[in-house]
Design a protein around this motif. Structure first.
Motif, PDB file in Angstrom:
ATOM      1  N   UNK A 175       0.843  -1.206   0.000  1.00 61.70           N
ATOM      2  CA  UNK A 175       0.000   0.000   0.000  1.00 61.70           C
ATOM      3  C   UNK A 175       0.873   1.250   0.000  1.00 61.70           C
ATOM      4  N   UNK A 176       1.978   1.197   0.754  1.00 60.30           N
ATOM      5  CA  UNK A 176       2.887   2.346   0.778  1.00 60.30           C
ATOM      6  C   UNK A 176       3.522   2.559  -0.595  1.00 60.30           C
ATOM      7  N   UNK A 225       0.598   4.178  -2.727  1.00 61.14           N
ATOM      8  CA  UNK A 225      -0.022   5.451  -2.327  1.00 61.14           C
ATOM      9  C   UNK A 225       0.894   6.372  -1.533  1.00 61.14           C
ATOM     10  N   UNK A 226       2.086   5.900  -1.161  1.00 63.08           N
ATOM     11  CA  UNK A 226       3.005   6.742  -0.415  1.00 63.08           C
ATOM     12  C   UNK A 226       2.445   7.167   0.928  1.00 63.08           C
ATOM     13  N   UNK A 227       2.659   8.440   1.289  1.00 62.75           N
ATOM     14  CA  UNK A 227       2.217   8.937   2.587  1.00 62.75           C
ATOM     15  C   UNK A 227       0.709   8.817   2.769  1.00 62.75           C
ATOM     16  N   UNK A 228      -0.037   8.837   1.655  1.00 62.33           N
ATOM     17  CA  UNK A 228      -1.498   8.756   1.734  1.00 62.33           C
ATOM     18  C   UNK A 228      -1.989   7.370   2.137  1.00 62.33           C
ATOM     19  N   UNK A 229      -1.090   6.403   2.198  1.00 62.50           N
ATOM     20  CA  UNK A 229      -1.490   5.024   2.525  1.00 62.50           C
ATOM     21  C   UNK A 229      -1.784   4.825   4.006  1.00 62.50           C
ATOM     22  N   UNK A 286      11.861   0.333  -0.011  1.00 61.25           N
ATOM     23  CA  UNK A 286      10.591   0.929   0.384  1.00 61.25           C
ATOM     24  C   UNK A 286      10.546   1.203   1.884  1.00 61.25           C
ATOM     25  N   UNK A 287      11.029   0.229   2.663  1.00 61.43           N
ATOM     26  CA  UNK A 287      11.018   0.397   4.119  1.00 61.43           C
ATOM     27  C   UNK A 287      11.956   1.530   4.531  1.00 61.43           C
TER      28      UNK A 287
END
Length: 328
Positions: free
Chosen positions: A19-20, A23-27, A156-157
């Protein structure tokens, strides 16, 4: 040691890295990660780019390798490899590694796989090529695929943790570009009572020198984490099926406050089924050793510039996984 607290699914904010990625921060993952790091000091990944079926196949093939006679495993012994300036690849026999500030060697053997480069890659002057086992035949293609998936997940993490910590994510991307990442496949044999009585552990308490470390679900329990409050915790059987993330020393040093390296250990089993061998896969997301880092010195409170490779080599020598070069 004090009693270890068991964490359940309702206790821990598990993360969805897919999801991150989408959607990035919006996730909503940033706040979940912030809460997890503040309270527990590590992360639990419920979803990630790592294929669980691939992990199972890699474990099966890895077990075949560790079941080979010692002379076959020693065909890729790390001491027989030209490790170049910054390598630590190949097979590491039982009792090779000793945790920092611990007298007894860890009760494990393992194989290290480094960056997937060829002789034409610019970093081949600094990194060795991986010495792949000749058997099992499926080892190389499976573990190369796993290495790539772990790299994507770790990247990603790292961006997520960097966002939580208010760090320059672009600068972090630069630090790990062509980094000296390591996939470690471990075998912890059945524990010898004599060595255990002397204080030896499967993995004594330690933190990692890396940026972050990914711990894939292991074959048996044993992994424990120490929270910022100094409490040792273990995940319940459901959470042990998820990948966990520990914060490494270099990332904490770059931040200079607000991130703590995750202290963790693998304890010896008691009795019963858990007393058998344990297999695990860990991925170390490591800086490019040629990068100059601005790090915070905890003792002085000052910042200094240091080559990432100097930090790495110092640690390798202290834990026994790298023989000091005599020609440099």
């Amino acid at each position: 040691m004090s009693e270890v607290k068991v964490l359940h699914r309702s206790d821990v904010p598990c993360l969805d890295i897919l999801a991150y990625r989408e959607k990035g921060d919006a996730s909503g993952q940033v706040e979940r990660a912030r809460h997890a790091l503040e309270k527990f000091g590590f992360l639990v990944l419920e979803r990630s780019p790592i294929d669980p079926e691939l992990v199972k196949r890699c474990y099966a093939i890895g077990k075949e390798f560790f079941s080979l006679p010692l002379d076959k495993k020693l065909e890729i012994d790390h001491r027989s490899v030209d490790q170049k300036a910054f390598g630590d690849v190949g097979y590491y026999p039982y009792l090779t590694e000793t945790a920092m500030n611990h007298a007894q060697a860890d009760l494990k053997e393992f194989i290290h796989l480094g960056p997937l480069i060829d002789s034409a890659h610019p970093m081949s002057a600094h990194y060795p090529l991986n010495p792949w086992p000749s058997v099992p035949a499926e080892f190389r293609p499976l573990f190369e695929t796993l290495f790539r998936q772990l790299t994507e997940c770790a990247h990603l993490v790292l961006r997520l943790v960097g966002t939580v910590a208010g760090m320059d994510v672009g600068a972090l991307d630069n630090v790990v570009l062509d980094g000296k990442h390591v996939l470690r496949m471990l075998h912890y044999p059945a524990v010898e009572e004599r060595r255990a009585a002397q204080g030896a552990m499967r993995a004594a308490p330690h933190t990692g020198i890396n940026m972050i470390g990914l711990q894939l679900p292991a074959s048996h329990p044993g992994l424990q984490f120490c929270t910022p409050a100094g409490e040792w915790v273990v995940l319940d059987s459901e959470l042990q099926d998820y990948t966990t993330v520990n914060i490494g020393e270099i990332l904490a040093m770059i931040k200079g406050g607000g991130l703590r390296p995750t202290l963790h250990q693998v304890v010896n089993p008691q009795t019963g089924a858990d007393a058998a061998s344990r297999w695990a896969v860990v991925f170390f997301f490591v800086p490019n050793p040629l990068k100059t880092l601005s790090v915070h010195e905890e003792t002085s409170g000052n910042r200094r510039s240091v080559l990432a490779g100097d930090l790495l080599l110092e640690r390798f020598r202290k834990i026994g996984t790298r023989v000091a070069r005599t020609d440099s």
